[in-house]
Structures are given as C-alpha cells and as structure tokens.
Design an enzyme around this catalytic site. Structure first.
Site, PDB file in Angstrom:
ATOM      1  N   ARG A  79     -25.929 -13.319 -58.629  1.00 10.31           N
ATOM      2  CA  ARG A  79     -25.555 -14.440 -57.766  1.00 10.31           C
ATOM      3  C   ARG A  79     -24.621 -13.921 -56.677  1.00 10.31           C
ATOM      4  O   ARG A  79     -23.591 -13.311 -56.962  1.00 10.31           O
ATOM      5  CB  ARG A  79     -24.839 -15.526 -58.564  1.00 10.31           C
ATOM      6  CG  ARG A  79     -24.347 -16.697 -57.701  1.00 10.31           C
ATOM      7  CD  ARG A  79     -23.345 -17.558 -58.453  1.00 10.31           C
ATOM      8  NE  ARG A  79     -23.912 -18.077 -59.677  1.00 10.31           N
ATOM      9  CZ  ARG A  79     -23.193 -18.436 -60.739  1.00 10.31           C
ATOM     10  NH1 ARG A  79     -21.875 -18.291 -60.728  1.00 10.31           N
ATOM     11  NH2 ARG A  79     -23.774 -18.902 -61.823  1.00 10.31           N
ATOM     12  N   HIS A 120     -23.968 -23.093 -49.261  1.00 16.48           N
ATOM     13  CA  HIS A 120     -24.315 -24.411 -48.718  1.00 16.48           C
ATOM     14  C   HIS A 120     -24.461 -24.341 -47.203  1.00 16.48           C
ATOM     15  O   HIS A 120     -24.805 -25.330 -46.570  1.00 16.48           O
ATOM     16  CB  HIS A 120     -23.225 -25.435 -49.050  1.00 16.48           C
ATOM     17  CG  HIS A 120     -22.862 -25.452 -50.493  1.00 16.48           C
ATOM     18  ND1 HIS A 120     -21.781 -24.769 -50.994  1.00 16.48           N
ATOM     19  CD2 HIS A 120     -23.462 -26.044 -51.546  1.00 16.48           C
ATOM     20  CE1 HIS A 120     -21.720 -24.959 -52.308  1.00 16.48           C
ATOM     21  NE2 HIS A 120     -22.724 -25.712 -52.666  1.00 16.48           N
ATOM     22  N   LYS A 151     -19.771 -16.423 -51.385  1.00 19.23           N
ATOM     23  CA  LYS A 151     -18.814 -15.929 -50.400  1.00 19.23           C
ATOM     24  C   LYS A 151     -17.474 -15.583 -51.045  1.00 19.23           C
ATOM     25  O   LYS A 151     -16.814 -14.640 -50.632  1.00 19.23           O
ATOM     26  CB  LYS A 151     -18.625 -16.957 -49.285  1.00 19.23           C
ATOM     27  CG  LYS A 151     -19.846 -17.092 -48.382  1.00 19.23           C
ATOM     28  CD  LYS A 151     -19.578 -18.011 -47.205  1.00 19.23           C
ATOM     29  CE  LYS A 151     -20.804 -18.106 -46.302  1.00 19.23           C
ATOM     30  NZ  LYS A 151     -20.572 -18.992 -45.138  1.00 19.23           N
ATOM     31  N   ASP A 180     -19.319 -15.213 -64.486  1.00 18.23           N
ATOM     32  CA  ASP A 180     -18.665 -15.532 -63.222  1.00 18.23           C
ATOM     33  C   ASP A 180     -17.695 -14.427 -62.827  1.00 18.23           C
ATOM     34  O   ASP A 180     -17.109 -13.764 -63.688  1.00 18.23           O
ATOM     35  CB  ASP A 180     -17.895 -16.847 -63.339  1.00 18.23           C
ATOM     36  CG  ASP A 180     -18.761 -18.048 -63.026  1.00 18.23           C
ATOM     37  OD1 ASP A 180     -19.781 -17.886 -62.343  1.00 18.23           O
ATOM     38  OD2 ASP A 180     -18.404 -19.158 -63.471  1.00 18.23           O
TER      39      ASP A 180
END
Length: 311
Positions: free
Chosen positions: A187, A230, A190, A137
């Site tokens: 990945r 999303h 935003k 991450d």
C-alpha cells in the site's frame, strides 16, 4: 504541508481536548464520519454495507503506543474476534485487516519487537483461517526499519502479508524497489505523521512527486500495488501509469479512507476497479481523527465550531 497540520497533530496528544471532543454532539458527528463505531459489531456492519456497494474493506482496530502487555493481548484478541466474525458473515473474501505493530506490543521495553512479531503471527494465522490477509500499517519514521524487519519474518510463513510505504519519506522510492516483487502487496500512501525535514519532504508538491515516482516503481514491478489516495490528480496519474505498464484491472487496487469521497469510491468500483476502504474502529479513535483533520484542515472549521458552542 498546510500550516495547520502541525498544530492539529499536537492536539492529538491532548487528553483534555479528547475529553471535550468526545462529549460534543457536533464533534461526535465528525467522529462517526470517519469511525463507524467502537465495537466489532459496528465494524462488521460497516463492512457489510461497503461490500453491498461493490467495495472491499481493510479494518483497523485502533490503538497505538501500547506499553502494557495486557493491552497488547487485548488488541490481538479483538482482531481474532473480528476475523472470526468476518468469516462467519461470509465477508472475509472482501475484507482484510490492517495492524499497527505499536498496538500489539512493539513499544514494550526490551521485548517489543519479539512480542509484536509473535502477536502478528497470531493475527496472520487467524486471517488465513478466515480466508483473508493482514497488512502491516506503517507508523512514524523511527519504526520503519523495525516494521520492515517484522514484515520479512512474517512473510516467511505468511507471504501474503501486505506492507505500507509512505511517499513523504525520502527513503520510500528505494523501499518500493525492494518490495516490488511477485506476490508482494504494497500500500502506497502519502503519510500522516509529523516528520522532520531531514527524513521527509515538507512541501506538498515534493510529496506528490515522490508519490508518482513510487507509483511508477510499483506499477512497473511484479507485486500488487495498493494505491492509497483521495487526490483526483493522483488517481488519474495512477490510471494512466497502469495503462502504460499493461496492468489489467485486478492486478492493483485503489484504497481510500472510510467516510472520504464515498461517491468516488463507488464510481471507481462501478468502472470495474478494485476499491478497498480503510475502516477504523475501537475506543482509541482520537489520534486517528486528529491525523485525518491534519490531512484535511477544512474540517477544522466544524471541529472549532463544536468547541466554541459548548456551554
């Protein structure tokens, strides 16, 4: 960015608010909407449910700003246990793990990067033994270069390790170009941290434009893009770009957060797309929850109603 975003993110640092939030039943309902539980068992059961729905998962044992070696060691042990259980349950083919370097020692004074790399290797080895992968991450901009350096070292032995890039940072389009090579998993999200204007776009429209530019780079490249959004517009644009660049289904995937737009997740999967759900779990859920509220301030109504109703 929404006006409420910065105040909500500031609340993420408040231990007092955290204590109140965790004791309120309505707020607890908000928590469980985004975090399936605090234990390995809860995370694995949530994963099994997603797999039954034709979805994939990436699991994050929540924890940030670790400043004690024992805490970092405990996080590594939690990931090893999780991966062992995913393998035992036959879920590893459809589930990987996401790891924040700050949770496994990156912030330890003097030795942070070394400790984080060593701990990430342990988790990567456990993932490979289970038959799955790890994605690192990304966190706030002050750690970006250090995280990418650890990624480069990890990929020497574990080339399947995934990266995360955040479109709201000015630098990200260049980072996409550097990582869009064969075998690279990236990945694109935003971004969810409160960043200064000298390093990050502040207006939603500018973030969206950056996201699309980065999508073009990744989908035109030779890697495996993981499209984390999303936003219906971004999903439609991603589908159009995938078609333009001749991307077959299975050479990229969509990613969404646990509890957000579940019907859309299932719709995309039913249409033949690979959809992976980001599943956070663990005791340190508070900072994660507050960032989700910052991204979707309409949820703040329920949060405030819970606080006001406390007697």
């Amino acid at each position: 960015m929404p006006l409420l975003r910065q105040p909500i993110l500031l609340l993420a640092r408040s231990s007092g608010v955290k204590k109140v939030v965790s004791t309120l039943p309505v707020t607890s309902g908000i928590v469980t909407s985004y975090v399936p539980g605090e234990t390995t068992a809860a995370a694995v059961e949530a994963t099994a449910g997603l797999v039954d729905d034709g979805l994939h998962a990436t699991l994050d044992f929540l924890g940030e700003d670790t400043v004690e070696q024992a805490q970092a060691d405990a996080t590594v042990a939690a990931y090893v246990e999780l991966l062992r259980e995913l393998g035992r349950r036959g879920l590893a083919r459809n589930a990987e793990v996401s790891v924040k370097l700050s949770a496994i020692g990156q912030a330890l004074p003097g030795v942070g990067d070394k400790v984080a790399l060593e701990n990430a290797r342990i988790i990567c080895r456990a993932a490979r033994n289970a038959g799955t992968t790890v994605t690192l991450d990304m966190e706030d901009h002050t750690t970006t270069d250090r995280t990418l350096a650890v990624l480069r070292d990890l990929r020497k032995d574990f080339p399947e390790t995934g990266a995360v890039l955040q479109a709201y940072l000015h630098r990200t389009e260049a980072d996409c170009r550097a990582l869009a090579y064969e075998g690279s998993r990236v990945r694109l999200c935003k971004g969810a941290y409160n960043e200064p204007e000298d390093v990050a776009f502040q207006d939603d429209i500018d973030v969206d434009r950056s996201y699309v530019r980065c999508l073009k780079v990744l989908l035109a490249g030779d890697g495996y893009p993981m499209i984390a959004t999303h936003d219906p517009r971004m999903i439609a644009i991603a589908a159009s770009l995938a078609s333009r660049f001749g991307r077959a289904r299975g050479t990229y995937e969509y990613q969404m957060l646990y509890g957000i737009r579940p019907e859309e997740q299932r719709r995309l999967a039913a249409a033949g797309e690979t959809v992976r759900v980001y599943v956070p779990y663990g005791h340190e859920w508070y900072g994660y929850l507050m960032r989700r509220l910052a991204e979707r301030p309409q949820n703040l109504t329920f949060f405030l109603r819970s606080l006001v109703s406390k007697k």
